[in-house]
Design an enzyme around this catalytic site. Structure first.
Site, PDB file in Angstrom:
ATOM      1  CB  SER A 128      -0.878   0.017   1.250  1.00 58.04           C
ATOM      2  OG  SER A 128      -1.378   1.331   1.432  1.00 58.04           O
ATOM      3  CG  HIS A 164      -3.622  -1.721  -1.783  1.00 53.46           C
ATOM      4  ND1 HIS A 164      -4.729  -2.461  -2.172  1.00 53.46           N
ATOM      5  CD2 HIS A 164      -4.042  -0.940  -0.760  1.00 53.46           C
ATOM      6  CE1 HIS A 164      -5.756  -2.142  -1.405  1.00 53.46           C
ATOM      7  NE2 HIS A 164      -5.377  -1.214  -0.535  1.00 53.46           N
ATOM      8  CG  ASP A 193      -5.034   2.272   0.540  1.00 53.97           C
ATOM      9  OD1 ASP A 193      -5.987   1.487   0.417  1.00 53.97           O
ATOM     10  OD2 ASP A 193      -3.941   1.945   1.034  1.00 53.97           O
ATOM     11  CG  MET A 239      -8.320   6.942   2.132  1.00 55.29           C
ATOM     12  SD  MET A 239      -7.494   6.919   3.723  1.00 55.29           S
ATOM     13  CE  MET A 239      -6.704   5.307   3.661  1.00 55.29           C
ATOM     14  CG  HIS A 296      -9.094  -0.044  -0.842  1.00 50.67           C
ATOM     15  ND1 HIS A 296      -8.511  -0.234   0.387  1.00 50.67           N
ATOM     16  CD2 HIS A 296     -10.437  -0.053  -0.617  1.00 50.67           C
ATOM     17  CE1 HIS A 296      -9.442  -0.346   1.311  1.00 50.67           C
ATOM     18  NE2 HIS A 296     -10.630  -0.230   0.732  1.00 50.67           N
ATOM     19  CG  MET A 349     -11.356   3.088   1.593  1.00 49.85           C
ATOM     20  SD  MET A 349      -9.796   3.074   2.519  1.00 49.85           S
ATOM     21  CE  MET A 349      -8.639   3.165   1.159  1.00 49.85           C
ATOM     22  CG  MET A 408     -11.530  -3.057   4.787  1.00 47.80           C
ATOM     23  SD  MET A 408     -10.035  -2.634   3.880  1.00 47.80           S
ATOM     24  CE  MET A 408      -9.110  -1.704   5.107  1.00 47.80           C
ATOM     25  N   GLY A 449      -9.144   3.938   6.588  1.00 40.97           N
ATOM     26  CA  GLY A 449      -8.865   5.357   6.790  1.00 40.97           C
ATOM     27  C   GLY A 449      -7.409   5.665   7.082  1.00 40.97           C
ATOM     28  CG  PHE A 450      -6.168   6.681   9.773  1.00 37.39           C
ATOM     29  CD1 PHE A 450      -5.676   7.964   9.504  1.00 37.39           C
ATOM     30  CD2 PHE A 450      -7.485   6.549  10.196  1.00 37.39           C
ATOM     31  CE1 PHE A 450      -6.479   9.085   9.664  1.00 37.39           C
ATOM     32  CE2 PHE A 450      -8.293   7.670  10.365  1.00 37.39           C
ATOM     33  CZ  PHE A 450      -7.791   8.938  10.094  1.00 37.39           C
ATOM     34  N   GLY A 451      -3.182   3.982   7.680  1.00 38.13           N
ATOM     35  CA  GLY A 451      -2.195   2.918   7.716  1.00 38.13           C
ATOM     36  C   GLY A 451      -1.700   2.728   9.140  1.00 38.13           C
ATOM     37  N   GLY A 452      -0.972   1.662   9.365  1.00 38.60           N
ATOM     38  CA  GLY A 452      -0.294   1.460  10.645  1.00 38.60           C
ATOM     39  C   GLY A 452      -1.162   1.006  11.797  1.00 38.60           C
ATOM     40  CG  ASP A 472      -6.033  -3.022   2.899  1.00 40.36           C
ATOM     41  OD1 ASP A 472      -4.992  -2.736   3.508  1.00 40.36           O
ATOM     42  OD2 ASP A 472      -6.655  -2.205   2.184  1.00 40.36           O
ATOM     43  N   GLY A 473      -4.743  -4.523   6.020  1.00 40.91           N
ATOM     44  CA  GLY A 473      -4.685  -3.865   7.315  1.00 40.91           C
ATOM     45  C   GLY A 473      -3.915  -4.660   8.344  1.00 40.91           C
ATOM     46  N   GLY A 474      -2.797  -4.130   8.768  1.00 42.21           N
ATOM     47  CA  GLY A 474      -2.028  -4.748   9.847  1.00 42.21           C
ATOM     48  C   GLY A 474      -1.336  -6.045   9.465  1.00 42.21           C
ATOM     49  N   GLY A 521       1.263  -2.022   4.056  1.00 39.11           N
ATOM     50  CA  GLY A 521       1.777  -0.659   3.892  1.00 39.11           C
ATOM     51  C   GLY A 521       2.939  -0.393   4.812  1.00 39.11           C
ATOM     52  CB  SER A 522       3.050   0.619   8.381  1.00 40.09           C
ATOM     53  OG  SER A 522       2.186  -0.402   8.833  1.00 40.09           O
TER      54      SER A 522
END
Ligand code: DX5
Ligand code: ZN
Length: 224
Positions: free
Chosen positions: A9, A34, A36, A38, A68, A70, A139, A144-147, A177-179, A199-200
């Site tokens: 991401s 990826h 994102d 928003m 993606h 959003m 998800m 809304g946010f990375g990390g 997607d996420g974490g 991402g992160s």
């Protein structure tokens, strides 16, 4: 089960040198980009639009770009992303008044279509539309946010959606997607995901190739 895809991401990339970041992460072994999007309306953050997607294509990026969305509403912006070079476009059913119509719109423009389920969105939203999809994106954080930290209930949901996809007999990707990180990707893969956004975990490390390799090795170990 589809081939393994690692989709970094770019939300966590250095936007001041985005072209270079994307080149580097693809050279490091990543499969897709990826992307994102928003809108500070559907989600409480504001990021990038079709101009940036087009700029990456003009820069020479040939890898699949996984957009993606959003955003709400969805349909207005879909043709702009198709024109800007998106390979696949995924959207949240809550953000579209007519989910089936949006799926058809994306496909009519030559892109692959996917539906994104938030952590609290029930899998039943896939009823009557799953077979139209190229991908389901689950998800594992609130968008809304990375990390953010991976929400464990996503594993149960992955198993449920994996079963639905297998029963459909169709080549539908299951993306998470996420974490996602090298140390939890194995259990995520074992629960049924084949396409992994991170991402992160990637852009937060100096050596992208090392992270991508560790992720791919961990997934491969679950497939043996
Ligand atoms: C969240 C985005 C994710 C995010 C993932 O709304 O959809 O793609 O960038 O970031 P990490 O991997 O840091 O959780
Ligand atoms: Zn995303």
């Amino acid at each position: 089960m589809q081939s393994t895809v690692i989709a970094p991401s770019i939300l966590s990339a250095n936007f001041a040198k985005l072209g270079e970041e994307v080149d580097n992460v693809l050279r490091a072994g990543a499969d897709w980009v990826h992307f994102d999007v928003m809108d500070n309306h559907y989600v409480p953050n504001l990021t990038i639009g079709p101009l940036v997607c087009e700029a990456l294509r003009k820069h020479g990026v040939t890898a699949p770009i996984d957009v993606h969305l959003m955003v709400e509403p969805v349909d207005r912006i879909v043709p702009d992303f198709a024109k800007a070079g998106a390979t696949m476009i995924t959207f949240h059913p809550e953000a579209s008044r007519h989910v089936h119509r949006t799926v058809q719109l994306i496909k009519s423009l030559g892109c692959q279509a996917g539906l994104v389920l938030n952590p609290a969105t029930p899998v039943e939203v896939l009823d009557y539309v799953l077979e139209e999809l190229d991908m389901v994106l689950l998800m594992s954080v609130n968008p809304g946010f990375g990390g953010q930290a991976f929400i464990p209930s996503a594993l149960t949901k992955l198993r449920a959606v994996r079963e639905r996809i297998d029963n459909s007999g169709k080549a539908i990707r299951l993306e998470i997607d996420g974490g996602v990180k090298p140390d939890n990707i194995a259990e995520i893969a074992a629960a049924g995901a084949d396409t992994f956004v991170a991402g992160s975990a990637i852009f937060g490390q100096p050596d992208y190739a090392d992270v991508v390799r560790r992720m791919k090795d961990a997934v491969a170990a679950t497939r043996r």
